[in-house]
Write an enzyme that holds these catalytic residues in place. Structure first.
Site, mmCIF file in Angstrom:
data_model
loop_
_atom_site.group_PDB
_atom_site.id
_atom_site.type_symbol
_atom_site.label_atom_id
_atom_site.label_comp_id
_atom_site.label_asym_id
_atom_site.label_seq_id
_atom_site.Cartn_x
_atom_site.Cartn_y
_atom_site.Cartn_z
ATOM 1 N N ALA B 114 0.856 -1.195 0.000
ATOM 2 C CA ALA B 114 0.000 0.000 0.000
ATOM 3 C C ALA B 114 0.882 1.231 0.000
ATOM 4 C CB ALA B 114 -0.884 0.000 1.244
ATOM 5 N N SER B 115 0.330 2.325 -0.500
ATOM 6 C CA SER B 115 1.110 3.558 -0.537
ATOM 7 C C SER B 115 0.189 4.712 -0.144
ATOM 8 C CB SER B 115 1.653 3.760 -1.945
ATOM 9 O OG SER B 115 2.309 4.989 -2.031
ATOM 10 N N SER B 117 -0.103 8.845 1.964
ATOM 11 C CA SER B 117 0.595 10.131 1.898
ATOM 12 C C SER B 117 1.842 10.177 2.768
ATOM 13 C CB SER B 117 -0.368 11.242 2.290
ATOM 14 O OG SER B 117 -0.967 10.926 3.523
ATOM 15 N N ALA B 119 3.357 7.227 4.471
ATOM 16 C CA ALA B 119 4.222 6.039 4.453
ATOM 17 C C ALA B 119 3.838 5.062 3.359
ATOM 18 C CB ALA B 119 4.152 5.348 5.811
ATOM 19 N N VAL B 121 4.096 0.788 2.404
ATOM 20 C CA VAL B 121 4.189 -0.469 3.147
ATOM 21 C C VAL B 121 4.660 -1.594 2.229
ATOM 22 C CG1 VAL B 121 2.827 -2.168 4.422
ATOM 23 C CG2 VAL B 121 2.393 0.247 4.755
ATOM 24 N N LYS B 147 6.815 -0.729 7.309
ATOM 25 C CA LYS B 147 6.182 0.556 6.987
ATOM 26 C C LYS B 147 7.294 1.609 6.947
ATOM 27 C CE LYS B 147 2.264 3.256 8.744
ATOM 28 N NZ LYS B 147 1.203 3.240 9.761
ATOM 29 N N ASP B 281 -9.092 6.018 15.157
ATOM 30 C CA ASP B 281 -9.214 6.134 13.704
ATOM 31 C C ASP B 281 -9.717 4.813 13.130
ATOM 32 O OD1 ASP B 281 -9.016 7.205 11.166
ATOM 33 O OD2 ASP B 281 -6.890 6.714 10.930
#
Lengths: 113, 452
Positions: B114-115, B117, B119, B121, B147, B281
């Protein structure tokens, strides 16, 4: 005198009976309706608490009966929370030391270049 | 710096101007106008990069401060950016450890998982076994997730925060600041971002979470590999399972969704009411259900903390909802800093009573979000300022309800809270200090009842 003692015990018994009926009614209200079935407001909390205490009482009764029959009843012995907290803090400190050790190795690698 | 200020101002103005036709040049109804401006702001924030994407995420968890339209729009903010080339990520790792990923892990996958804003991974495997702070050891060859903070992210975010602080100072002098304090929000935002930029903070929270739930095998979080972690690189256990967005696949695999829904809701309440620290969150991408019927909490970037006093007062407010007790809710909200002016108390109490009586859905279950968000709007309507943290917690509980209902639509989160809050408040009754404080009044009350 005998009459006075009898009246005293009668009053004592009556107090218990009334309190017991009040408690049973609270348990019933808390038990049957859940929060929705209750009228709401400050008394509803007391009914809910009474229902939970009654549940705990039934559990205690079952445990005592089982013990009377000679069965093994497992009594939960929660670990000492303070000791557990210390265990975690020591483990966390170890994690930080692992991290610091790795940072020091990085530093040495960079200095060796 | 001045040029960045201009870029920010012009980007925002350009995106707001692009929404003018949707807002019928200001002639549309208020909700339509608000939705149009919110959409423009969201698009501008996505364009402006990491700091603004994070600001949008912070706005999305503050329904107490911002309009429903803006909160909803910011919730849909996409925090997915094109991935950086593997070389850039490898260079961050090398700068942090003095060696490349191939010497740190047995394998390192250059293809990112995943990418976002801040970091990116990547997947890797451990070269050697590691005993984490809490939980069983991770064996050599165990799958992990690495990460990595994107290069330049910290500097660009800090620069943007400095610019945004100046702009917030200007906004504070305008009528836009009637509903919220932009400078205070920016300060809160800067603190949250600084925490997110240091990945060790997230790792420590994960350790603490594992310890807090050590007696509950159904609730898990990733174990952290500290020798392979720094402020900009965090190595943690790879969690297998399904995100809540993939719940149908989980059901097909035989996961007990009802059990996990109830358990997940209870676990959140335990975080709030027992420990006073909670994942703030939560959304379907941050929660996994695993094939062995556990619920995994991920990404502890935004967390909430409560003092013991706040925790007890919040338990009382929740009990007020469970037992439909408006007086209790008013009394303990006041202790949490919700100060209702004396001339509004009766109106707010009446509104609260209506909300408490109207939380039941047609299926007989109760709706926390209706109560929680309704209470926040009720306070807003009466001009009552909501303390920082109170709105965040109510929103978090409403999200937990939404997440639990995604797993099992018939769940009643208020009924789940009933034994929890009752037990905690019942236990508090036995506190010697409290008994000493309350006993004289209790005896007086009993005598009043007996003698009148």
């Amino acid at each position: 005198m005998t009459d006075d003692v009898m009246r005293f015990f009668a009053a004592w018994m009556l107090t218990h009976e009334v309190a017991d009926e009040g408690l049973k009614a609270a348990v019933l209200r808390g038990d049957e309706g859940g929060a929705e079935g209750m009228s709401g407001g400050a008394d509803a909390f007391v009914d809910g608490l009474a229902a939970m205490v009654a549940e705990e009482k039934e559990k205690l009764k079952r445990d005592l009966e089982a013990r009377a029959r000679g069965e093994e009843v497992a009594i939960e012995q929660p670990r000492d929370p303070a000791l557990e907290e210390v265990r975690f803090e020591v483990a966390e400190l170890r994690g930080r030391l692992d991290n610091i050790e790795s940072l020091l190795e990085t530093l040495l690698r960079k200095l060796d270049r | 710096m001045a040029s960045r200020s201009s870029v920010i101002v012009w980007t925002v103005l350009a995106h707001l101007a692009a929404e003018l036709p949707s807002a019928r040049f200001g002639l549309a109804s208020a909700p339509v106008r608000r939705a149009a401006w919110a959409r423009g702001l969201r698009r501008a924030f996505e364009r402006l990069g990491p700091a603004f994407i994070k600001l949008g995420q912070l706005i999305s968890v503050r329904p107490d401060e911002f309009s429903d339209e803006l909160v909803a729009e910011m919730r849909s903010m996409q925090d997915a950016v094109p991935p950086l080339p593997a070389e850039a990520i490898r260079s961050v790792i090398e700068a942090e450890f003095g060696v490349g990923p191939d010497e740190l892990w047995a394998t390192f996958d250059d293809e990112p998982l995943a990418s976002a804003s801040i970091a990116q991974v990547h997947r890797a495997t451990l070269a050697a076994a590691y005993r984490p702070v809490w939980g069983e050891s991770l064996p050599a060859g165990a799958d992990v997730v690495v990460k990595v903070v994107r290069p330049g992210a910290a500097a660009s975010i800090r620069g943007d925060v400095a610019v945004a602080r100046r702009l917030a100072g200007l906004i504070a002098r305008t009528r836009l600041a009637r509903r919220f304090d932009p400078v205070a929000l920016l300060d809160e935002f800067a603190t949250t971002l600084e925490r997110e930029l240091d990945l060790r903070v997230e790792g420590r929270f994960s350790d603490r979470f594992l310890f807090d739930f050590r007696d509950d095998p159904k609730v898990v979080a990733p174990r952290i590999v500290w020798p392979k972690s720094t402020a900009r690189v965090l190595t943690m256990e790879f969690m297998r399972g399904w995100r809540l967005t993939e719940i149908e696949a989980a059901k097909a695999a035989g996961v007990d969704c009802f059990g996990l829904a109830v358990h997940g809701a209870t676990a959140f309440m335990r975080q709030v009411f027992v420990y006073g620290r909670y994942h703030a969150d939560l959304h379907p991408a941050n929660l996994f259900v695993t094939p062995d019927n556990t619920i995994a909490y991920l990404d502890f970037g935004i967390v909430g903390y409560l003092t013991p006093e706040e925790r007890m007062n919040i338990t009382q407010v929740m009990a007020a909802l469970v037992y439909r007790d408006a007086d209790r809710a008013m009394r303990y909200s006041e202790r949490l800093g919700v100060h209702v002016p004396p001339d509004r108390v009766e109106a707010v109490r009446a509104g609260l009573g209506t909300l408490l009586d109207g939380t039941t859905r047609p299926d007989g279950t109760r709706d926390f979000a209706h109560f929680g968000l309704g209470f926040l709007s009720l306070l807003g309507e009466h001009g009552v300022r909501i303390p920082s943290g109170y709105g965040l917690l109510i929103k978090s509980l409403a999200t937990v309800e939404g997440v639990a209902r995604a797993l099992y639509p018939e769940i009643d989160i208020v009924a789940t809270a009933q034994p929890f809050t009752t037990r905690i408040l019942g236990a508090a009754m036995g506190d010697p200090a409290r008994l000493r404080e309350r006993m004289p009044e209790a005896v007086r009350a009993a005598l009043r009842v007996l003698l009148t």
